[in-house]
Design a protein around this motif. Structure first.
Motif, PDB file in Angstrom:
ATOM      1  N   ALA A   1      -4.181   1.017   7.504  1.00  0.00           N
ATOM      2  CA  ALA A   1      -5.160   2.079   7.755  1.00  0.00           C
ATOM      3  C   ALA A   1      -4.935   3.286   6.853  1.00  0.00           C
ATOM      4  O   ALA A   1      -5.877   3.970   6.453  1.00  0.00           O
ATOM      5  N   LEU A   2      -3.679   3.542   6.493  1.00  0.00           N
ATOM      6  CA  LEU A   2      -3.350   4.697   5.662  1.00  0.00           C
ATOM      7  C   LEU A   2      -4.026   4.635   4.294  1.00  0.00           C
ATOM      8  O   LEU A   2      -4.267   5.669   3.670  1.00  0.00           O
ATOM      9  N   ALA A   3      -4.353   3.426   3.837  1.00  0.00           N
ATOM     10  CA  ALA A   3      -4.994   3.266   2.525  1.00  0.00           C
ATOM     11  C   ALA A   3      -6.352   3.968   2.474  1.00  0.00           C
ATOM     12  O   ALA A   3      -6.791   4.408   1.414  1.00  0.00           O
TER      13      ALA A   3
ATOM     14  N   ASP B   1       0.825  -1.215   0.000  1.00  0.00           N
ATOM     15  CA  ASP B   1       0.000   0.000   0.000  1.00  0.00           C
ATOM     16  C   ASP B   1       0.860   1.267   0.000  1.00  0.00           C
ATOM     17  O   ASP B   1       0.501   2.261  -0.630  1.00  0.00           O
ATOM     18  N   THR B   2       1.969   1.222   0.724  1.00  0.00           N
ATOM     19  CA  THR B   2       2.819   2.416   0.761  1.00  0.00           C
ATOM     20  C   THR B   2       3.365   2.725  -0.633  1.00  0.00           C
ATOM     21  O   THR B   2       3.440   3.890  -1.030  1.00  0.00           O
ATOM     22  N   MET B   3       3.739   1.695  -1.385  1.00  0.00           N
ATOM     23  CA  MET B   3       4.215   1.919  -2.760  1.00  0.00           C
ATOM     24  C   MET B   3       3.075   2.365  -3.666  1.00  0.00           C
ATOM     25  O   MET B   3       3.278   3.176  -4.570  1.00  0.00           O
ATOM     26  N   ALA B   4       1.878   1.850  -3.417  1.00  0.00           N
ATOM     27  CA  ALA B   4       0.724   2.269  -4.231  1.00  0.00           C
ATOM     28  C   ALA B   4       0.440   3.754  -4.025  1.00  0.00           C
ATOM     29  O   ALA B   4       0.125   4.479  -4.977  1.00  0.00           O
ATOM     30  N   ILE B   5       0.569   4.229  -2.782  1.00  0.00           N
ATOM     31  CA  ILE B   5       0.359   5.657  -2.503  1.00  0.00           C
ATOM     32  C   ILE B   5       1.451   6.483  -3.180  1.00  0.00           C
ATOM     33  O   ILE B   5       1.194   7.572  -3.715  1.00  0.00           O
ATOM     34  N   GLY B   6       2.672   5.959  -3.196  1.00  0.00           N
ATOM     35  CA  GLY B   6       3.748   6.613  -3.931  1.00  0.00           C
ATOM     36  C   GLY B   6       3.443   6.685  -5.416  1.00  0.00           C
ATOM     37  O   GLY B   6       3.713   7.704  -6.077  1.00  0.00           O
ATOM     38  N   ALA B   7       2.863   5.612  -5.952  1.00  0.00           N
ATOM     39  CA  ALA B   7       2.488   5.586  -7.369  1.00  0.00           C
ATOM     40  C   ALA B   7       1.373   6.581  -7.665  1.00  0.00           C
ATOM     41  O   ALA B   7       1.344   7.208  -8.740  1.00  0.00           O
ATOM     42  N   MET B   8       0.441   6.743  -6.715  1.00  0.00           N
ATOM     43  CA  MET B   8      -0.626   7.724  -6.896  1.00  0.00           C
ATOM     44  C   MET B   8      -0.049   9.134  -6.988  1.00  0.00           C
ATOM     45  O   MET B   8      -0.473   9.942  -7.830  1.00  0.00           O
ATOM     46  N   LYS B   9       0.930   9.421  -6.161  1.00  0.00           N
ATOM     47  CA  LYS B   9       1.589  10.727  -6.212  1.00  0.00           C
ATOM     48  C   LYS B   9       2.247  10.944  -7.566  1.00  0.00           C
ATOM     49  O   LYS B   9       2.138  12.023  -8.175  1.00  0.00           O
ATOM     50  N   ALA B  10       2.902   9.891  -8.067  1.00  0.00           N
ATOM     51  CA  ALA B  10       3.562   9.982  -9.368  1.00  0.00           C
ATOM     52  C   ALA B  10       2.543  10.223 -10.482  1.00  0.00           C
ATOM     53  O   ALA B  10       2.783  11.018 -11.399  1.00  0.00           O
ATOM     54  N   ALA B  11       1.412   9.548 -10.399  1.00  0.00           N
ATOM     55  CA  ALA B  11       0.374   9.713 -11.422  1.00  0.00           C
ATOM     56  C   ALA B  11      -0.130  11.154 -11.454  1.00  0.00           C
ATOM     57  O   ALA B  11      -0.297  11.735 -12.542  1.00  0.00           O
ATOM     58  N   TYR B  12      -0.364  11.735 -10.280  1.00  0.00           N
ATOM     59  CA  TYR B  12      -0.803  13.134 -10.218  1.00  0.00           C
ATOM     60  C   TYR B  12       0.258  14.064 -10.794  1.00  0.00           C
ATOM     61  O   TYR B  12      -0.045  15.001 -11.548  1.00  0.00           O
ATOM     62  N   GLU B  13       1.525  13.815 -10.454  1.00  0.00           N
ATOM     63  CA  GLU B  13       2.613  14.644 -10.980  1.00  0.00           C
ATOM     64  C   GLU B  13       2.739  14.502 -12.498  1.00  0.00           C
ATOM     65  O   GLU B  13       3.195  15.417 -13.179  1.00  0.00           O
ATOM     66  N   HIS B  14       2.327  13.353 -13.000  1.00  0.00           N
ATOM     67  CA  HIS B  14       2.379  13.099 -14.447  1.00  0.00           C
ATOM     68  C   HIS B  14       1.141  13.639 -15.160  1.00  0.00           C
ATOM     69  O   HIS B  14       1.013  13.516 -16.374  1.00  0.00           O
TER      70      HIS B  14
END
Length: 324
Positions: free
Chosen positions: A271-273, A241-254
């Motif tokens: 829980a952070l998810a 999940d932590t990497m998925a949240i990192g990927a979400m950030k990358a998607a927004y930046e892209h």
């Protein structure tokens, strides 16, 4: 502060008698026991737990060795272990190795010096040979070292297959994978599950798999590189999940919208998810149950009780939220 000798003098008995009462070992007449207990209460005597550990070679303490407490998965797991241990009369010493082999070895030495009764290990930096030579019971959790060492894990491969198939069912055509470290069996199993679903696709090449090392910041970096290299990616399965949240950030930046342009799914069920925006779809591990099972199994082993099953592989479930 009262000593054991003070208690003995106050009760009119020997130090050995007080020791037998404190440790509940050997015969003590009931009237004598009551006198000793009364003296302990009146003098507000607190036994020296270190000395008792040396005498009994037991401390009612468990060691818990984790790889990275900055990863929200492990504090949640630790909470379940600590809750269960406390209910069963044990305390827990937490050791964070930062995936450093030397640090892990030092922690093992310290725990043994403190006469811990057993150790729960969620780190791959401690070698199988070292674990087998430990003089106390050990349970491995989240990281399988060997099937004949007591172990608690989940079905990682099945969960990865579920995640990747779910993205395909959502109409995603080119699905990438952010994997965990190459030296971790659970990361390899999740990557294998992903490959099982996409390896037959014409578009698939190994370049659709990147290593996020189970870290949010690394996942953001590699996801950006991935999206730049393959701008047609419309789905990402991240192995945590932590990497998925990192990927979400990358998607927004892209410049991509989630889930309109790209769907992202994680693995763990932390829980952070639910705190991310949008909330993260995930393959949920039964985190509390995992920690609970590990603590109960270890304490049974410490007590010499029969443990019929020492290898547990729990099922996972898909929890759909807004990121898909």
């Amino acid at each position: 502060m009262a000593s054991i000798r003070d208690v003995a003098k106050h009760a009119g008995v020997s130090v050995a008698t007080v020791s037998r009462v404190l440790n509940d070992k050997g015969y003590v007449h009931e009237d004598t026991r009551k006198k000793v207990e009364s003296s302990i209460a009146e003098l507000n005597y607190r036994p020296n737990e270190v000395a008792r550990s040396l005498f009994n070679k037991q401390s009612k303490t468990l060691g818990l060795i984790l790889p990275d407490i900055m990863n929200p998965f492990f504090p949640e797991l630790a909470r379940a272990i600590e809750d269960t241990a406390t209910k069963l009369g044990y305390t827990v010493i937490l050791c964070n190795t930062d995936e450093n082999e030397e640090k892990a070895k030092r922690y093992v030495d310290v725990l043994l010096q403190k006469y811990v009764d057993g150790i729960i290990i969620a780190s791959n930096t401690i070698q199988e040979k070292t674990i087998r030579e430990l003089p106390v019971p050990v349970v491995c959790i989240d990281r399988e070292i060997s099937k004949d060492i007591p172990t608690i894990v989940v079905d990682n491969k099945k969960g990865a297959q579920m995640a990747t198939r779910f993205l395909k069912e959502k109409g995603r055509r080119k699905i990438a994978h952010i994997r965990g470290p190459f030296d971790l069996l659970n990361a390899n199993e999740r990557c294998e599950g992903y490959r099982d679903v996409v390896s037959g696709e014409e578009w698939f090449t190994e370049s659709y798999i990147v290593n996020g090392n189970y870290r949010m910041d690394t996942a953001t970096e590699v996801a950006l590189e991935l999206l730049q290299k393959h701008p047609d990616i419309d789905g990402i399965f991240a192995a945590s999940d932590t990497m998925a949240i990192g990927a979400m950030k990358a998607a927004y930046e892209h410049g991509l919208k989630i889930p309109e342009d790209i769907s992202i799914i994680g693995f763990d069920g932390i829980a952070l998810a639910q705190a991310s925006i949008p909330e993260l779809t995930t393959i949920e591990q039964p985190l509390y149950e995992l920690g609970q099972k590990a603590a109960k199994m270890l304490i049974k082993l410490i007590k010499g009780q029969t443990v019929k099953q020492t290898f547990y592989q729990f099922d996972v479930q898909l929890v759909e939220r807004d990121s898909t």
